[in-house]
Design an enzyme around this catalytic site. Structure first.
Site, PDB file in Angstrom:
ATOM      1  N   ASP A  29      50.574   6.170  31.618  1.00 14.86           N
ATOM      2  CA  ASP A  29      50.387   7.344  32.481  1.00 14.86           C
ATOM      3  C   ASP A  29      51.667   8.158  32.414  1.00 14.86           C
ATOM      4  OD1 ASP A  29      49.235   9.055  34.496  1.00 14.86           O
ATOM      5  OD2 ASP A  29      50.540   8.110  35.966  1.00 14.86           O
ATOM      6  N   SER A  30      51.621   9.371  32.956  1.00 13.62           N
ATOM      7  CA  SER A  30      52.820  10.204  32.993  1.00 13.62           C
ATOM      8  C   SER A  30      53.874   9.620  33.927  1.00 13.62           C
ATOM      9  CB  SER A  30      52.448  11.607  33.475  1.00 13.62           C
ATOM     10  OG  SER A  30      51.851  11.520  34.751  1.00 13.62           O
TER      11      SER A  30
ATOM     12  N   TYR B 227      52.637  15.772  33.755  1.00 15.82           N
ATOM     13  CA  TYR B 227      52.000  16.307  32.548  1.00 15.82           C
ATOM     14  C   TYR B 227      51.047  17.463  32.907  1.00 15.82           C
ATOM     15  CZ  TYR B 227      53.126  12.136  29.628  1.00 15.82           C
ATOM     16  OH  TYR B 227      53.735  11.137  28.907  1.00 15.82           O
ATOM     17  N   GLY B 228      50.549  17.412  34.153  1.00 15.02           N
ATOM     18  CA  GLY B 228      49.400  18.222  34.540  1.00 15.02           C
ATOM     19  C   GLY B 228      49.556  19.719  34.502  1.00 15.02           C
TER      20      GLY B 228
ATOM     21  N   CYS C  51      45.388   8.154  32.990  1.00 17.01           N
ATOM     22  CA  CYS C  51      45.898   9.470  33.339  1.00 17.01           C
ATOM     23  C   CYS C  51      44.772  10.473  33.125  1.00 17.01           C
ATOM     24  CB  CYS C  51      47.080   9.786  32.411  1.00 17.01           C
ATOM     25  SG  CYS C  51      47.722  11.454  32.604  1.00 17.01           S
TER      26      CYS C  51
ATOM     27  N   THR D 163      44.899  13.618  33.153  1.00 24.77           N
ATOM     28  CA  THR D 163      45.320  14.751  32.328  1.00 24.77           C
ATOM     29  C   THR D 163      45.210  14.424  30.842  1.00 24.77           C
ATOM     30  OG1 THR D 163      46.854  15.325  34.094  1.00 24.77           O
ATOM     31  CG2 THR D 163      47.243  16.341  31.949  1.00 24.77           C
TER      32      THR D 163
ATOM     33  N   GLU E 194      54.857  10.951  43.705  1.00 27.46           N
ATOM     34  CA  GLU E 194      56.036  10.533  42.923  1.00 27.46           C
ATOM     35  C   GLU E 194      57.277  10.447  43.807  1.00 27.46           C
ATOM     36  OE1 GLU E 194      56.628   9.692  39.514  1.00 27.46           O
ATOM     37  OE2 GLU E 194      54.465   9.625  39.224  1.00 27.46           O
TER      38      GLU E 194
ATOM     39  N   CYS F  64      42.745  12.278  39.278  1.00 27.61           N
ATOM     40  CA  CYS F  64      44.110  12.011  38.826  1.00 27.61           C
ATOM     41  C   CYS F  64      44.473  10.641  39.385  1.00 27.61           C
ATOM     42  CB  CYS F  64      45.041  13.086  39.379  1.00 27.61           C
ATOM     43  SG  CYS F  64      46.789  12.701  39.185  1.00 27.61           S
ATOM     44  N   THR F  65      45.059   9.808  38.554  1.00 29.76           N
ATOM     45  CA  THR F  65      45.324   8.427  38.988  1.00 29.76           C
ATOM     46  C   THR F  65      46.419   8.324  40.051  1.00 29.76           C
ATOM     47  OG1 THR F  65      46.662   8.217  36.990  1.00 29.76           O
ATOM     48  CG2 THR F  65      44.438   7.270  36.944  1.00 29.76           C
ATOM     49  N   HIS F  66      47.106   9.422  40.317  1.00 33.69           N
ATOM     50  CA  HIS F  66      48.064   9.407  41.427  1.00 33.69           C
ATOM     51  C   HIS F  66      47.348   9.490  42.784  1.00 33.69           C
ATOM     52  CE1 HIS F  66      51.129  10.296  38.414  1.00 33.69           C
ATOM     53  NE2 HIS F  66      52.066  10.231  39.331  1.00 33.69           N
TER      54      HIS F  66
HETATM   55  N1  DGL Z   1      48.361  10.603  36.855  1.00 30.11           N
HETATM   56  C1  DGL Z   1      48.125  11.725  36.047  1.00 30.11           C
HETATM   57  C2  DGL Z   1      46.723  12.215  36.010  1.00 30.11           C
HETATM   58  O1  DGL Z   1      45.862  11.441  36.219  1.00 30.11           O
HETATM   59  C3  DGL Z   1      49.161  12.708  35.830  1.00 30.11           C
HETATM   60  C4  DGL Z   1      49.687  13.577  36.856  1.00 30.11           C
HETATM   61  C5  DGL Z   1      50.659  14.516  36.161  1.00 30.11           C
HETATM   62  O2  DGL Z   1      51.452  14.016  35.366  1.00 30.11           O
HETATM   63  O3  DGL Z   1      50.613  15.715  36.400  1.00 30.11           O
HETATM   64  O4  DGL Z   1      46.436  13.321  35.770  1.00 30.11           O
END
Ligand code: DGL
Length: 273
Positions: free
Chosen positions: A10-11, A42-43, A73, A75, A151, A185-187
């Site tokens: 993941d990012s 990354y998004g 991730c 993204t 984060e 998004c996994t966050h």
């Molecule tokens: N956890 C990521 C996702 O699912 C990335 C969030 C990011 O890096 O912007 O999109």
């Protein structure tokens, strides 16, 4: 082969929501995680950059001899469409398994999708949903600030800043009367409680990390790659930024502490091809 690890990337920290579920579903599997903490988020990056990062991340995991790669991730799963063809091992992203779970969940045919800007602009979840059932109405909202909140450890459902950002992003979704929301998004599962408090219990939240872990178990089973040993698997974590900050927040994600299992790598030195 079956004792080789599952590679997850993941990012940043978000992919740990998938790791947590993998540990539950496949406790005997070894897992190698890479979080690109030096280059998160990354998004809001371009397609070219996201593709380059995704290849480096996958190449790093391949160098560790993994048997399956999971892009945990939203993204990368949405934007780096060419990644699976490029890999010599089975691969899954989060979009297809999560969309399938959302389609089975909805009763009123109204599904919300939240993710990063790159994910929402790609229309990836929407396409997967409509391919399965074109009578479903889909509402999308990008929520880039959710990534920064997570984060930086702003995750409490009682935190006023979290509550405000949730309200700002999700008011329209609430008004549209969705009964299912994809945490694309996994966050986002980390702040699921705050999201659910705002939308109400009648809205079912679909956790992309969890659905992907279940899907990965099926891939391993059907390819004869499950680790059949009866030992508990080991997890190792690699990050591109400092180990200390990862340790602190990873504990919140995983519900247990990680100490010696975390190491730093220089991801910029990994080949793109
Ligand atoms: N956890 C990521 C996702 O699912 C990335 C969030 C990011 O890096 O912007 O999109």
């Amino acid at each position: 082969m079956s004792e080789q690890a599952i590679g997850v990337f993941d990012s940043g920290l978000g992919g740990l929501t998938a790791v947590k579920e993998l540990i539950k579903v496949l406790p005997q599997e070894n897992i190698i995680y890479f979080g690109d903490t030096a280059r998160v988020p990354y998004g809001n990056r371009s397609e070219v950059t996201i593709n380059r990062y995704a290849r480096q991340d996958a190449n790093f995991l391949l160098s560790k001899g993994v048997k399956l790669i999971i892009a945990a991730c939203g993204t990368v799963s949405s934007v780096a469409a060419g990644l699976p063809e490029y890999l010599p091992v089975p691969f899954t992203g989060v979009v297809a398994p999560t969309a399938a779970a959302a389609v089975s969940s909805t009763r009123n045919g109204k599904i919300g999708i939240i993710g990063t800007s790159a994910t929402v602009n790609s229309g990836s979840y929407k396409k997967e949903i409509l391919r399965r059932n074109d009578r479903i109405t889909v509402y999308q909202q990008d929520c880039p600030l959710f990534v920064s909140l997570v984060e930086n450890g702003f995750i409490s459902e009682n935190d006023e800043i979290v509550k405000l950002v949730v309200e700002r992003y999700l008011s329209e979704m609430k008004h549209n009367n969705i009964d299912t929301l994809i945490l694309g998004c996994t966050h986002f599962p980390i702040i699921a409680k705050a999201i659910s408090n705002f939308l109400g219990n009648h809205v079912r939240l679909i956790d992309s990390g969890r659905e992907t872990a279940l899907f990965a178990a099926n891939i391993l089973g059907s390819s004869g790659l499950l680790n059949t040993s009866n030992h508990i698997g080991q997890c190792s974590y690699f990050v591109s930024d400092t180990v200390e900050s990862f340790r602190k927040t990873a504990e919140i994600f995983l519900g247990k502490s990680v100490e010696d299992e975390v190491a730093h790598i220089n991801i910029e030195q990994v080949a793109v091809q």
